[in-house]
Design an enzyme around this catalytic site. Structure first.
Site, PDB file in Angstrom:
ATOM      1  CG  ASP A 156      -4.763   2.246   0.719  1.00 31.08           C
ATOM      2  OD1 ASP A 156      -3.530   2.085   0.759  1.00 31.08           O
ATOM      3  OD2 ASP A 156      -5.572   1.351   0.994  1.00 31.08           O
ATOM      4  CB  SER A 204      -0.851   0.016   1.273  1.00 26.79           C
ATOM      5  OG  SER A 204      -1.269   1.339   1.566  1.00 26.79           O
ATOM      6  N   GLY A 260      -9.268   3.777   6.526  1.00 28.89           N
ATOM      7  CA  GLY A 260      -9.002   5.218   6.608  1.00 28.89           C
ATOM      8  C   GLY A 260      -7.580   5.561   6.936  1.00 28.89           C
ATOM      9  N   GLY A 284       1.412  -1.790   4.365  1.00 24.11           N
ATOM     10  CA  GLY A 284       1.805  -0.392   4.154  1.00 24.11           C
ATOM     11  C   GLY A 284       2.939  -0.038   5.096  1.00 24.11           C
ATOM     12  CB  SER A 285       2.904   1.136   8.618  1.00 22.55           C
ATOM     13  OG  SER A 285       2.065   0.098   9.104  1.00 22.55           O
ATOM     14  CG  ASP A 333      -6.109  -3.156   3.196  1.00 27.58           C
ATOM     15  OD1 ASP A 333      -6.615  -2.488   2.284  1.00 27.58           O
ATOM     16  OD2 ASP A 333      -5.228  -2.695   3.965  1.00 27.58           O
ATOM     17  N   GLY A 334      -4.623  -4.433   6.344  1.00 29.25           N
ATOM     18  CA  GLY A 334      -4.582  -3.633   7.565  1.00 29.25           C
ATOM     19  C   GLY A 334      -3.879  -4.347   8.699  1.00 29.25           C
ATOM     20  N   GLY A 335      -2.819  -3.735   9.215  1.00 25.65           N
ATOM     21  CA  GLY A 335      -2.107  -4.298  10.359  1.00 25.65           C
ATOM     22  C   GLY A 335      -1.310  -5.539  10.032  1.00 25.65           C
ATOM     23  N   GLY A 388      -3.327   4.138   7.846  1.00 30.85           N
ATOM     24  CA  GLY A 388      -2.311   3.109   7.978  1.00 30.85           C
ATOM     25  C   GLY A 388      -1.829   3.036   9.417  1.00 30.85           C
TER      26      GLY A 388
END
Ligand code: DX5
Length: 222
Positions: free
Chosen positions: A37, A10, A144, A199-200, A177-179, A146
């Protein structure tokens, strides 16, 4: 049958003043795809990438681009992101009044359709469109932002989706998606996921993007 895993970056947390370079660096770091995103300031508070921004980055990578439309009116924008070079267009079931028609419209625009479900949205919300999908995105954070914490409870939904796809022989990949980090990717995989948005975990890694991607792949094999 669960397919080989893919790690997709991401660019939400990228340096937007160097977006082309960041996309090229992520490509060189060994990810399998790039996710944009797209946020409209209404479905989720932030505002991010227009289709023109995505189009400007297209020449910086030969990887597949996917557009994750976190926007209230995906029907008006989906074709623009397909034209911008996104092979996959992901819309939220929570925003699509006529989801079955929208998925067909995405395919007619030359892209492959995906549906995303927020953590609180049940799998039953897509009962009528399984056969229209190429990708199911199960949000493992609330959309919403990252850098949020992974929500383990979503693994029940991942496993439920895995069972539906395998029992019915559907050609649908499950993306989370996410974490997604080295300490969460393994249990998401064990639950049945195939594509992992990070992402992060990649952009913020102290040893750089390639080391981050290698660490995620190693965690998948562990
Ligand atoms: C939330 C976004 C994030 C992003 C990945 O709307 O979709 O999940 O892609 O963020 P990380 O990997 O930092 O959780």
């Amino acid at each position: 049958m669960q397919q080989a895993p893919r790690i997709i970056a991401s660019v939400l947390g990228a340096d937007y003043m160097r977006l082309g370079e960041e996309v090229a660096d992520l490509t060189a770091a060994g990810v399998d795809g790039i996710q944009w995103d797209v946020m409209d300031g209404s479905f989720v508070p932030p505002i991010t990438f227009g289709a023109d921004v995505v189009a400007s980055a297209r020449s910086h990578s030969d990887l597949p681009f996917e557009a994750h439309l976190m926007i209230e009116h995906p029907a008006t924008a989906a074709a623009d992101y397909a034209s911008a070079g996104c092979e996959l267009i992901i819309v939220h079931a929570e925003t699509a009044t006529h989801l079955h028609r929208l998925l067909g419209t995405i395919r007619e625009a030359g892209a492959r359709p995906g549906v995303a479900l927020n953590p609180a949205t049940p799998l039953s919300d897509i009962d009528g469109v399984w056969e229209e999908l190429d990708l199911l995105v199960l949000m493992t954070v609330n959309p919403g932002y990252g850098g949020q914490a992974y929500i383990p409870a979503v693994e029940r939904k991942i496993s439920e989706a895995r069972r539906v796809i395998d029992d019915r022989g559907l050609d649908v990949r499950i993306e989370v998606d996410g974490g997604i980090k080295p300490h969460t990717i393994g249990s998401a995989r064990a639950a049945g996921a195939e594509d992992f948005i990070a992402g992060s975990a990649i952009l913020g890694h102290p040893e750089g993007k390639a080391a981050a991607v290698a660490g995620l792949r190693a965690a998948l094999e562990a």
